[in-house]
Design a protein around this motif. Structure first.
Motif, PDB file in Angstrom:
ATOM      1  N   ASP A  62      35.098 -21.567  16.215  1.00 44.20           N
ATOM      2  CA  ASP A  62      35.118 -20.566  16.043  1.00 44.20           C
ATOM      3  C   ASP A  62      33.944 -20.113  15.475  1.00 44.20           C
ATOM      4  OD1 ASP A  62      37.253 -20.328  17.405  1.00 44.20           O
ATOM      5  OD2 ASP A  62      38.776 -20.359  15.376  1.00 44.20           O
ATOM      6  N   ALA A  63      32.274 -20.497  16.031  1.00 47.09           N
ATOM      7  CA  ALA A  63      31.736 -20.360  15.133  1.00 47.09           C
ATOM      8  C   ALA A  63      31.053 -18.831  15.234  1.00 47.09           C
ATOM      9  CB  ALA A  63      30.001 -21.195  15.608  1.00 47.09           C
ATOM     10  N   SER A  64      30.224 -18.215  14.501  1.00 45.94           N
ATOM     11  CA  SER A  64      30.105 -16.862  14.734  1.00 45.94           C
ATOM     12  C   SER A  64      27.912 -17.390  14.601  1.00 45.94           C
ATOM     13  CB  SER A  64      30.708 -16.111  13.920  1.00 45.94           C
ATOM     14  OG  SER A  64      30.264 -16.666  12.470  1.00 45.94           O
ATOM     15  N   LEU A  65      27.150 -15.933  14.844  1.00 48.30           N
ATOM     16  CA  LEU A  65      26.463 -15.680  14.474  1.00 48.30           C
ATOM     17  C   LEU A  65      26.169 -14.171  14.679  1.00 48.30           C
ATOM     18  CD1 LEU A  65      23.314 -16.697  14.477  1.00 48.30           C
ATOM     19  CD2 LEU A  65      23.277 -16.431  16.698  1.00 48.30           C
ATOM     20  N   GLN A  66      25.221 -13.445  13.317  1.00 46.11           N
ATOM     21  CA  GLN A  66      25.236 -12.343  13.286  1.00 46.11           C
ATOM     22  C   GLN A  66      23.579 -11.908  13.440  1.00 46.11           C
ATOM     23  OE1 GLN A  66      25.115 -10.128   9.175  1.00 46.11           O
ATOM     24  NE2 GLN A  66      26.245  -8.718  10.050  1.00 46.11           N
ATOM     25  N   GLN A  67      23.116 -11.192  14.461  1.00 42.67           N
ATOM     26  CA  GLN A  67      21.709 -11.149  14.826  1.00 42.67           C
ATOM     27  C   GLN A  67      21.201  -9.561  15.437  1.00 42.67           C
ATOM     28  OE1 GLN A  67      22.516 -11.762  19.378  1.00 42.67           O
ATOM     29  NE2 GLN A  67      21.553 -13.941  18.933  1.00 42.67           N
ATOM     30  N   ARG A  68      20.138  -9.486  14.819  1.00 44.48           N
ATOM     31  CA  ARG A  68      19.692  -8.420  14.184  1.00 44.48           C
ATOM     32  C   ARG A  68      18.842  -7.806  15.575  1.00 44.48           C
ATOM     33  NH1 ARG A  68      15.867  -6.015  11.116  1.00 44.48           N
ATOM     34  NH2 ARG A  68      15.290  -4.263  10.474  1.00 44.48           N
ATOM     35  N   PHE A  69      18.864  -6.989  15.902  1.00 43.08           N
ATOM     36  CA  PHE A  69      17.728  -5.794  17.025  1.00 43.08           C
ATOM     37  C   PHE A  69      17.210  -5.032  16.688  1.00 43.08           C
ATOM     38  CE2 PHE A  69      21.310  -7.964  19.812  1.00 43.08           C
ATOM     39  CZ  PHE A  69      20.548  -9.283  19.973  1.00 43.08           C
ATOM     40  N   VAL A  70      15.413  -5.091  16.251  1.00 37.29           N
ATOM     41  CA  VAL A  70      15.027  -3.477  16.211  1.00 37.29           C
ATOM     42  C   VAL A  70      14.073  -3.549  17.634  1.00 37.29           C
ATOM     43  CG1 VAL A  70      13.109  -2.210  13.806  1.00 37.29           C
ATOM     44  CG2 VAL A  70      14.791  -4.384  13.426  1.00 37.29           C
ATOM     45  N   THR A  71      13.840  -1.685  17.814  1.00 40.50           N
ATOM     46  CA  THR A  71      12.609  -1.564  18.125  1.00 40.50           C
ATOM     47  C   THR A  71      12.515  -0.542  17.947  1.00 40.50           C
ATOM     48  OG1 THR A  71      14.616  -1.753  19.723  1.00 40.50           O
ATOM     49  CG2 THR A  71      11.943  -0.528  20.703  1.00 40.50           C
ATOM     50  N   ARG A  72      10.229  -0.389  17.885  1.00 43.17           N
ATOM     51  CA  ARG A  72      10.101   0.247  17.500  1.00 43.17           C
ATOM     52  C   ARG A  72       8.649   0.702  17.946  1.00 43.17           C
ATOM     53  NH1 ARG A  72       8.623  -3.009  11.728  1.00 43.17           N
ATOM     54  NH2 ARG A  72      10.101  -2.695  10.571  1.00 43.17           N
ATOM     55  N   PHE A  73       8.553   2.537  17.692  1.00 46.66           N
ATOM     56  CA  PHE A  73       7.644   3.408  18.930  1.00 46.66           C
ATOM     57  C   PHE A  73       6.735   3.537  18.049  1.00 46.66           C
ATOM     58  CE2 PHE A  73      11.481   2.863  21.334  1.00 46.66           C
ATOM     59  CZ  PHE A  73      11.074   2.565  22.510  1.00 46.66           C
ATOM     60  N   ARG A  74       4.742   3.898  17.779  1.00 49.59           N
ATOM     61  CA  ARG A  74       4.434   4.261  17.799  1.00 49.59           C
ATOM     62  C   ARG A  74       2.867   4.844  19.148  1.00 49.59           C
ATOM     63  NH1 ARG A  74       3.036  -1.268  16.142  1.00 49.59           N
ATOM     64  NH2 ARG A  74       0.865  -2.045  17.337  1.00 49.59           N
ATOM     65  N   ALA A  75       2.109   5.421  18.728  1.00 50.39           N
ATOM     66  CA  ALA A  75       1.271   5.927  19.321  1.00 50.39           C
ATOM     67  C   ALA A  75       0.253   4.407  19.606  1.00 50.39           C
ATOM     68  CB  ALA A  75       0.590   6.570  18.609  1.00 50.39           C
ATOM     69  N   PHE A  76      -0.623   4.471  20.351  1.00 49.68           N
ATOM     70  CA  PHE A  76      -1.665   3.750  20.899  1.00 49.68           C
ATOM     71  C   PHE A  76      -2.242   4.333  20.603  1.00 49.68           C
ATOM     72  CE2 PHE A  76      -3.929   2.839  24.993  1.00 49.68           C
ATOM     73  CZ  PHE A  76      -4.406   1.144  24.047  1.00 49.68           C
TER      74      PHE A  76
END
Length: 611
Positions: free
Chosen positions: A357-371
């Protein structure tokens, strides 16, 4: 008393002119949806008397605009001892739905047996009281009202005071007449009052050929020739389990966290794509959100995902699953309706111990900026105001061509100096301190090391005059004045003269219009304080202190003066009669005393009017 016989008829005529027929007491109505209580109403406005409602002003649910008509409660203004029914029963009571019982808030229900229903009900249902029509304008536009109709001042939900005039429109209380429909006028009535009820499938508009805010981002897997969506797993449920189908929205910069549970981590370590970094960039992103354009221009609409960090494949080594993805960060550069221009991804990886019963916490980040077309140009940092500084925003400093936030010392839990530092917030006086531990004492370079600790790395050279200063324009920055400690040469073997505190003095002021003042920095000075310290004391550490002080030097302009005064100018020969009177003898001018006295009184009156 009146002595002349014509005074009484004149008085009657005067009263008639003051109170015309339309200005005699009439029922006053509240705006649509508002039923003020008798205690809140205050005096009514009749015959051109302006009414103020500073106390007990209602907040209408739907304040009328230019003209509003709707069923409201009646609140008559009765002069003298006249009595009127506050809520006259309408011929048809549409809200009386329960025979033989009182319907709540139905002010025309005869079963309630209430003479004044408004004192019992919180409001009156539509159709139970007579309708009214109001015309409202902003209260600030009205100086004095001479309307013969009742007026009120209401305050809407936004706090805007509205001056409303009740229009005597009796047609609102008439019953509507039924339309006569026959074969002749059926088409005309259907065209006048009808509308579209169904939308054909061919009328549905096709999606625009570019992404809009919130649209899912399309991806393309060349290996299988499949168009899919860019996923950003998010936690659902009490346990925060990862939901793989959650799409990332265009221009929606956000961060999500979820947890994965593994029954057999040994087999999932290599086979589960959620743990492999390659599964997060083995595709291309469509530049625009139109699959039809992508199929038409296949190659020019694909944007590859660039890897900007080291990402190794998962590896099972003994009792450990290595190189497991713990964080995924996408940075997407957009260019308006031209779509996505660049996509980069970076990872953070960790190792998991294989256990049940191993577990893993993941973090997902999405960033937008002007080209940015010119990638070599330095990317501007965040502003602290535009243009003037905003209280609480960082004080901007400049060293060379790099701008950053000015900082103060920060201590760790044990009181020692930390590498992290507090940001100097504009307009906020602050003080901080810590204890600097010296590993190797070099008395010749010790003062410079402490100086560097006090002001931070790098040493601030300039401060932004305004909160939107551009590092490329040197005229938008002011040089920092510094006063270091000075001491004659001495023997560093026994003691040394070192700085122990730094005070940052910031002079600032408001400039511009008083209605919209902008804060700017006039000058900054670094003031160091030093003291002699014995060599034995340096082994336990040096206590350092930094503080910042903001001084407001705003010079407010003079208040506007009053109206221009009359500039009295006397004639050129104004004093000639006085000279003649006093130059001649008193005996010869006995008869001119009265004219002279008259001229003196006239002169006194002119001067008095002037003052």
């Amino acid at each position: 008393g009146l002595d002349c016989p014509m005074c009484a008829p004149r008085l009657v005529l005067l009263l008639f002119l003051m109170f015309p027929e339309s200005a005699w007491p009439q029922p006053s109505f509240s705006p649509s949806g508002v039923v003020p209580t008798p205690s809140d109403l205050g005096p009514s406005t009749l015959g051109g008397t302006f009414q103020s409602s500073s106390e007990g002003t209602e907040t209408p649910r739907a304040l009328p605009g230019i003209s509003t008509a709707g069923p409201t409660a009646v609140t008559p203004s009765v002069p003298g001892n006249r009595t009127m029914d506050l809520f006259p029963v309408l011929p048809v009571c549409v809200c009386d739905l329960t025979p033989g019982a009182c319907d709540i808030n139905c002010c025309c229900d005869r079963d309630c047996y209430l003479l004044h229903p408004r004192t019992v009900f919180s409001f009156c249902l539509p159709g139970s009281v007579r309708s009214s029509s109001w015309v409202c304008v902003d209260n600030s536009l009205i100086f004095r009202s001479n309307s013969p109709f009742p007026t009120r001042v209401f305050t809407d939900s936004n706090g805007i005071r509205q001056f409303c005039v009740h229009v005597n429109n009796s047609e609102l209380n008439y019953f509507q007449k039924l339309q006569k429909v026959d074969t002749i006028n059926f088409q005309a009535l259907a065209a006048e009052f009808g509308g579209f009820h169904f939308i054909s499938t061919f009328q549905i508009q096709s999606p625009p050929p570019f992404y809009r805010a919130g649209d899912p981002i399309l991806t393309y897997f060349s290996k299988w020739s499949i168009v899919s969506l860019l996923r950003q797993p998010a936690g659902v449920g009490a346990g925060g389990l990862c939901a793989e189908s959650n799409p990332a929205g265009f221009l929606d910069s956000k961060s999500t966290t979820c947890t994965r549970f593994f029954k057999n981590l040994a087999s999932s370590c290599i086979s589960d794509p959620a743990l492999d970094a390659a599964s997060y960039y083995n595709f291309t992103v469509l530049k625009v959100g139109s699959p039809s354009l992508f199929l038409l221009y296949h190659c020019s609409f694909k944007v590859p995902v660039t890897l900007v960090s080291q990402a190794a494949s998962p590896l099972l080594a003994g009792n450990t699953c290595q190189n497991v993805v713990s964080q995924v960060m996408y940075e997407i550069e957009t260019n308006g309706t031209f779509g996505i221009q660049r996509v980069s991804v970076s990872f953070q990886q960790t190792n998991l111990t294989i256990e049940p019963d191993a577990s893993l916490q993941q973090r997902f980040v999405t960033r937008f900026r002007a080209f940015e077309q010119n990638t070599a140009a330095s990317r501007p940092g965040p502003r602290s105001g535009n243009p003037g500084y905003i209280v609480g925003k960082p004080l901007l400093a400049l060293t060379g061509d790099v701008s950053y936030s000015m900082t103060l010392l920060q201590s760790q839990g044990d009181g020692t100096c930390s590498e992290k530092r507090h940001k100097v917030q504009f307009g906020v006086n602050a003080i901080s301190g810590c204890k600097l531990r010296l590993r190797e004492v070099d008395y010749s370079h010790l003062p410079q090391e402490i100086y560097q600790t006090l002001h931070g790395k790098p040493r601030p050279e300039h401060v932004a005059v305004f909160g939107n200063a551009d590092p490329a324009h040197k005229g938008q920055w002011t040089r920092i004045l510094s006063r270091n400690c000075s001491v004659l040469a001495m023997n560093y073997t026994s003691c040394c003269f070192i700085p122990v505190s730094l005070e940052i003095q910031v002079l600032w002021a408001y400039i511009g219009l008083q209605s919209n003042p902008q804060a700017h920095v006039s000058g900054v000075r670094f003031v160091y304080q030093c003291q002699f310290v014995q060599a034995s004391q340096l082994q336990t550490g040096v206590s350092l202190t930094t503080l910042v002080t903001f001084v407001d030097i705003t010079q407010k302009p003079e208040s506007p003066r009053g109206q221009p005064r009359v500039d009295w100018k006397l004639p050129f020969d104004f004093f000639f009669p006085f000279k003649v009177a006093f130059s001649s003898g008193i005996d010869s001018q006995k008869g001119s005393v009265f004219p002279i006295l008259t001229m003196c009184l006239l002169l006194h009156g002119v001067l008095y009017l002037d003052t």
